[in-house]
Write a protein that holds these residues in place. Structure first.
Motif, PDB file in Angstrom:
ATOM      1  N   TRP A  23       0.813  -1.215   0.000  1.00  0.00           N
ATOM      2  CA  TRP A  23       0.000   0.000   0.000  1.00  0.00           C
ATOM      3  C   TRP A  23       0.850   1.270   0.000  1.00  0.00           C
ATOM      4  O   TRP A  23       0.539   2.212  -0.720  1.00  0.00           O
ATOM      5  CB  TRP A  23      -0.954  -0.014   1.192  1.00  0.00           C
ATOM      6  N   PHE A  24       1.890   1.316   0.828  1.00  0.00           N
ATOM      7  CA  PHE A  24       2.692   2.540   0.866  1.00  0.00           C
ATOM      8  C   PHE A  24       3.439   2.762  -0.441  1.00  0.00           C
ATOM      9  O   PHE A  24       3.674   3.905  -0.822  1.00  0.00           O
ATOM     10  CB  PHE A  24       3.634   2.565   2.078  1.00  0.00           C
ATOM     11  N   ARG A  25       3.771   1.721  -1.138  1.00  0.00           N
ATOM     12  CA  ARG A  25       4.405   1.900  -2.450  1.00  0.00           C
ATOM     13  C   ARG A  25       3.368   2.216  -3.525  1.00  0.00           C
ATOM     14  O   ARG A  25       3.563   3.105  -4.347  1.00  0.00           O
ATOM     15  CB  ARG A  25       5.192   0.656  -2.826  1.00  0.00           C
ATOM     16  N   GLN A  26       2.253   1.494  -3.538  1.00  0.00           N
ATOM     17  CA  GLN A  26       1.258   1.614  -4.596  1.00  0.00           C
ATOM     18  C   GLN A  26       0.422   2.893  -4.505  1.00  0.00           C
ATOM     19  O   GLN A  26       0.090   3.494  -5.510  1.00  0.00           O
ATOM     20  CB  GLN A  26       0.325   0.395  -4.584  1.00  0.00           C
ATOM     21  N   TYR A  27       0.054   3.267  -3.298  1.00  0.00           N
ATOM     22  CA  TYR A  27      -0.916   4.348  -3.144  1.00  0.00           C
ATOM     23  C   TYR A  27      -0.328   5.675  -2.681  1.00  0.00           C
ATOM     24  O   TYR A  27      -1.075   6.634  -2.455  1.00  0.00           O
ATOM     25  CB  TYR A  27      -2.021   3.912  -2.171  1.00  0.00           C
ATOM     26  N   CYS A  28       0.998   5.782  -2.576  1.00  0.00           N
ATOM     27  CA  CYS A  28       1.614   7.000  -2.049  1.00  0.00           C
ATOM     28  C   CYS A  28       1.279   8.239  -2.869  1.00  0.00           C
ATOM     29  O   CYS A  28       1.223   9.344  -2.323  1.00  0.00           O
ATOM     30  CB  CYS A  28       3.128   6.828  -1.901  1.00  0.00           C
ATOM     31  N   ASP A  29       1.026   8.085  -4.162  1.00  0.00           N
ATOM     32  CA  ASP A  29       0.680   9.229  -5.013  1.00  0.00           C
ATOM     33  C   ASP A  29      -0.833   9.404  -5.171  1.00  0.00           C
ATOM     34  O   ASP A  29      -1.274  10.368  -5.800  1.00  0.00           O
ATOM     35  CB  ASP A  29       1.302   9.066  -6.407  1.00  0.00           C
ATOM     36  N   MET A  30      -1.619   8.475  -4.627  1.00  0.00           N
ATOM     37  CA  MET A  30      -3.074   8.530  -4.789  1.00  0.00           C
ATOM     38  C   MET A  30      -3.796   8.901  -3.507  1.00  0.00           C
ATOM     39  O   MET A  30      -4.871   9.495  -3.548  1.00  0.00           O
ATOM     40  CB  MET A  30      -3.594   7.167  -5.262  1.00  0.00           C
ATOM     41  N   LEU A  31      -3.220   8.494  -2.373  1.00  0.00           N
ATOM     42  CA  LEU A  31      -3.862   8.698  -1.077  1.00  0.00           C
ATOM     43  C   LEU A  31      -2.877   9.348  -0.116  1.00  0.00           C
ATOM     44  O   LEU A  31      -1.668   9.150  -0.243  1.00  0.00           O
ATOM     45  CB  LEU A  31      -4.317   7.352  -0.488  1.00  0.00           C
ATOM     46  N   SER A  32      -3.393  10.056   0.863  1.00  0.00           N
ATOM     47  CA  SER A  32      -2.512  10.611   1.896  1.00  0.00           C
ATOM     48  C   SER A  32      -2.007   9.476   2.791  1.00  0.00           C
ATOM     49  O   SER A  32      -2.637   8.413   2.877  1.00  0.00           O
ATOM     50  CB  SER A  32      -3.278  11.631   2.743  1.00  0.00           C
ATOM     51  N   ASN A  33      -0.879   9.708   3.437  1.00  0.00           N
ATOM     52  CA  ASN A  33      -0.376   8.718   4.392  1.00  0.00           C
ATOM     53  C   ASN A  33      -1.408   8.441   5.468  1.00  0.00           C
ATOM     54  O   ASN A  33      -1.566   7.293   5.897  1.00  0.00           O
ATOM     55  CB  ASN A  33       0.928   9.187   5.033  1.00  0.00           C
ATOM     56  N   ALA A  34      -2.121   9.485   5.902  1.00  0.00           N
ATOM     57  CA  ALA A  34      -3.146   9.317   6.937  1.00  0.00           C
ATOM     58  C   ALA A  34      -4.241   8.356   6.462  1.00  0.00           C
ATOM     59  O   ALA A  34      -4.685   7.492   7.217  1.00  0.00           O
ATOM     60  CB  ALA A  34      -3.748  10.665   7.320  1.00  0.00           C
ATOM     61  N   GLN A  35      -4.665   8.490   5.197  1.00  0.00           N
ATOM     62  CA  GLN A  35      -5.700   7.587   4.685  1.00  0.00           C
ATOM     63  C   GLN A  35      -5.161   6.176   4.526  1.00  0.00           C
ATOM     64  O   GLN A  35      -5.862   5.206   4.808  1.00  0.00           O
ATOM     65  CB  GLN A  35      -6.285   8.082   3.362  1.00  0.00           C
TER      66      GLN A  35
END
Length: 169
Positions: A23-35
């Motif tokens: 998730w931290f690799r895949q979604y880092c540009d799509m979602l905030s770290n908080a989400q």
């Protein structure tokens, strides 16, 4: 050797750790770290995974290569009749673009048929272009939007995708 196996309670921590890395690799540009933190806690807590393993209408699977879990999926019987939803399907980034996602999709189709369903659905983040492309390649079509308030001030902004596999296969 590649195997798809049912998840066991002993796998829940491994899946939780793997999900976090993915998730931290895949979604880092799509979602905030908080989400990302919020959604990981909501969906990948080992105790939650363990409780779902005994649910009749939830199927957790792990994709194993040489005794290492490199991916996983979770399918749930949807509220619509004859429909199975791929709720989670992830492959570690070191193993992308090698056909492993297709192996898990094919396994979901097998599960779908085994329980007498005829339609497979999933949601995918609208910014996850690689996954959208892969799902289209596997035979899924975008059939709508799925915008869901998940609490904590966060929203999932996804496409709803579906496929109706050929029954004769």
């Amino acid at each position: 050797m590649i195997k798809i196996l049912p998840l066991t309670k002993n796998d829940s921590v491994t899946i939780s750790i793997l999900a976090r890395e993915i998730w931290f690799r895949q979604y880092c540009d799509m979602l905030s770290n908080a989400q990302i933190y919020y959604m990981l806690a909501q969906r990948y807590c080992p105790v939650l995974i363990q409780s779902q393993l005994s649910e009749e209408n939830i199927w957790w699977k792990k994709l194993v290569i040489n005794d290492t879990i490199i991916g996983f999926s979770c399918c749930i019987r949807a509220s619509m009749p004859n429909e199975l939803k791929i709720d989670k399907l992830y492959i570690h980034h070191d193993y992308h673009r090698r056909g492993y996602g297709k192996i898990l999709v094919d396994d979901a189709i097998e599960t779908m048929r085994g329980i007498g369903c005829s339609k497979l659905t999933l949601t995918v983040n609208k910014g996850n272009h690689g996954a959208i492309h892969a799902y289209r390649h596997y035979g899924f079509e975008i059939i709508g939007d799925s915008v869901v308030d998940i609490g904590g001030g966060f929203v999932m902004n996804d496409y709803l995708m579906s496929m109706t596999p050929d029954i004769s296969i």
